[in-house]
Design an enzyme around this catalytic site. Sequence first.
Site, PDB file in Angstrom:
ATOM      1  N   TYR A  77       0.795  -1.233   0.000  1.00 35.63           N
ATOM      2  CA  TYR A  77       0.000   0.000   0.000  1.00 35.63           C
ATOM      3  C   TYR A  77       0.826   1.282   0.000  1.00 35.63           C
ATOM      4  O   TYR A  77       0.299   2.369  -0.242  1.00 35.63           O
ATOM      5  CB  TYR A  77      -0.842   0.063   1.283  1.00 35.63           C
ATOM      6  CG  TYR A  77      -2.035  -0.836   1.380  1.00 35.63           C
ATOM      7  CD1 TYR A  77      -1.973  -2.181   1.049  1.00 35.63           C
ATOM      8  CD2 TYR A  77      -3.252  -0.339   1.855  1.00 35.63           C
ATOM      9  CE1 TYR A  77      -3.076  -2.995   1.185  1.00 35.63           C
ATOM     10  CE2 TYR A  77      -4.366  -1.154   1.988  1.00 35.63           C
ATOM     11  CZ  TYR A  77      -4.272  -2.481   1.651  1.00 35.63           C
ATOM     12  OH  TYR A  77      -5.353  -3.279   1.783  1.00 35.63           O
ATOM     13  N   GLY A  92     -10.145  -5.798   6.971  1.00 34.01           N
ATOM     14  CA  GLY A  92     -10.587  -6.904   7.834  1.00 34.01           C
ATOM     15  C   GLY A  92      -9.406  -7.463   8.629  1.00 34.01           C
ATOM     16  O   GLY A  92      -8.274  -7.449   8.137  1.00 34.01           O
ATOM     17  N   ILE A 127     -17.486 -16.342   5.130  1.00 33.17           N
ATOM     18  CA  ILE A 127     -17.613 -15.832   3.763  1.00 33.17           C
ATOM     19  C   ILE A 127     -16.237 -15.330   3.327  1.00 33.17           C
ATOM     20  O   ILE A 127     -15.546 -14.671   4.078  1.00 33.17           O
ATOM     21  CB  ILE A 127     -18.687 -14.709   3.665  1.00 33.17           C
ATOM     22  CG1 ILE A 127     -18.861 -14.232   2.237  1.00 33.17           C
ATOM     23  CG2 ILE A 127     -18.389 -13.511   4.556  1.00 33.17           C
ATOM     24  CD1 ILE A 127     -19.934 -14.958   1.538  1.00 33.17           C
ATOM     25  N   ASP A 206       7.928 -40.418 -30.841  1.00 33.59           N
ATOM     26  CA  ASP A 206       7.399 -39.062 -31.080  1.00 33.59           C
ATOM     27  C   ASP A 206       7.528 -38.720 -32.567  1.00 33.59           C
ATOM     28  O   ASP A 206       8.312 -37.858 -32.950  1.00 33.59           O
ATOM     29  CB  ASP A 206       8.204 -38.075 -30.198  1.00 33.59           C
ATOM     30  CG  ASP A 206       7.728 -36.641 -30.340  1.00 33.59           C
ATOM     31  OD1 ASP A 206       6.617 -36.419 -30.844  1.00 33.59           O
ATOM     32  OD2 ASP A 206       8.491 -35.723 -29.937  1.00 33.59           O
TER      33      ASP A 206
HETATM   34  C1  SPV Z   1       7.548 -31.893 -26.949  1.00 29.93           C
HETATM   35  O1  SPV Z   1       7.494 -31.827 -25.718  1.00 29.93           O
HETATM   36  O2  SPV Z   1       6.970 -32.777 -27.586  1.00 29.93           O
HETATM   37  C2  SPV Z   1       8.279 -30.897 -27.718  1.00 29.93           C
HETATM   38  C3  SPV Z   1       9.421 -30.209 -27.111  1.00 29.93           C
HETATM   39  O3  SPV Z   1       7.958 -30.697 -28.860  1.00 29.93           O
HETATM   40  S1  SPV Z   1      10.823 -31.096 -27.575  1.00 29.93           S
HETATM   41  O4  SPV Z   1      10.699 -32.455 -27.036  1.00 29.93           O
HETATM   42  O5  SPV Z   1      11.961 -30.418 -27.016  1.00 29.93           O
HETATM   43  O6  SPV Z   1      10.897 -31.141 -29.018  1.00 29.93           O
HETATM   44 MG    MG Z   2       6.758 -32.160 -29.700  1.00 31.87          MG
END
Ligand code: SPV
Ligand code: MG
Length: 431
Positions: A77, A92, A127, A206
């Site tokens: 503040y 309060g 509350i 992936d």
């Molecule tokens: C993921 O988490 O799938 C990514 C980030 O794309 S990396 O794994 O660094 O590509």
């Molecule tokens: Mg990725």
Amino acid sequence: MKKKIVYVGLAADIVHEGHINILKTAAKLGNVIVGLLTDKAIASYKKLPYLEYNQRKIILQNIKYVDQVVEQKTLDYVKNLKSFKPNYVVHGDDWKIGIQKKTRQRVIKTLKLWGGKLIEPRYTRNISSSKIKNKISSFGVTPQNRVSKLRRLLNVKKIVRILETHNSLTGLIVENLNHIKSSNINEFDGMWSSSLTDSLTKGKPDNQSVDYSTRILGLNYIMDVTSKPLIFDADNGGRIEHISYLVKTLERIGVSAMIIEDKVGEKQNSLFLDQSRTKQDNISSFCNKLKKAKNSKISDDFFIVARIESFILKKGLKDALKRGVKYVDAGADAILIHSKEKNPKEIFDFSKKFKKLKPDCPLIAVPSTYSKVKEIDLIKNGFQIVIYANHMLRAAYPAMMNVAKKILKNERSFEVEKKITPIREIINLIK
Ligand code: SPV
Ligand code: MG
């Protein structure tokens, strides 16, 4: 006689009878100035308010006990007190303990400078805004409300902190966990749906063999039990003729951002050492993809993020910068500059130059390999979002392996009991 000045600091997101009691007490003492906490001030110590500053201001201006509403830009503040020199501050008595204790002490010290007094009416029992908020969040969140949260967070947070979430349980960790550090509550602001961990949890590489439909099915479960924003790792966005369907689906379920990387052909995770089979898209075809995605979205709040892979593919700073500028011109709402170096030097070299060219474009960092970097240094170097991209899965895997190995070794489970969640806790994990 001149009326006394009474100062009341409020967040006033959800106004309840407790606030009215405070304001009524204040009005009996003199002219009431409400120091209304800005969205930024609120986000510095707790969740974003439901209502934005101007909405909260209108409500307060129309309460009969309030004479004036001014901005209070920090939880503290002192600055406002010194400029208004009130005779009284009313708050309060609940702030005698907990996170606001220090703020209170500073108010008392400052008021002493001109003989002002702190008045602390008894806190209205049973509350509080937090209680009401908990009730509201148990109703869930609309997709539109969730989509817009990322943009709102970017407006008020120094850095938006995102954690990988590969199922509903990890989503709940992001949703509920916090860590109190002096007068701040640190928490995760949102979730990352990672192509890497979405694939690995299904026992697949992936490389987009887990398709979008499967991943979106998983997102639905996460969205069911959380309210924080989610950023979707869309790999390279797939085929350009399909991208508008992907954007629409993600937006409809409440995703706040999709990130598209500038790679084509056979997909390899960017953290793999050997990138010899990975190709970067050419600038104009990637820009077309971005434009198509941009034209497909309905809400301005939904972010199309371009991810630059120049450093991963050893193309250097010049290439990364050229792409960054073109991608923003094509409509990217933010840029993720990826790197798998051990330190953040190359991404800091990028941000320094990029921020001069496109100062308003938010930058995203994924510090998986340069994990020593602190958030404060990312902030200082112009980054507004940090994604911890795979940590929940990397945490779970060794813990599970360890337990499985121990059971095999001992031919019973007794030895692992101390390392795993007790049954009485696990059955109550979800209330
Ligand atoms: C993921 O988490 O799938 C990514 C980030 O794309 S990396 O794994 O660094 O590509
Ligand atoms: Mg990725």
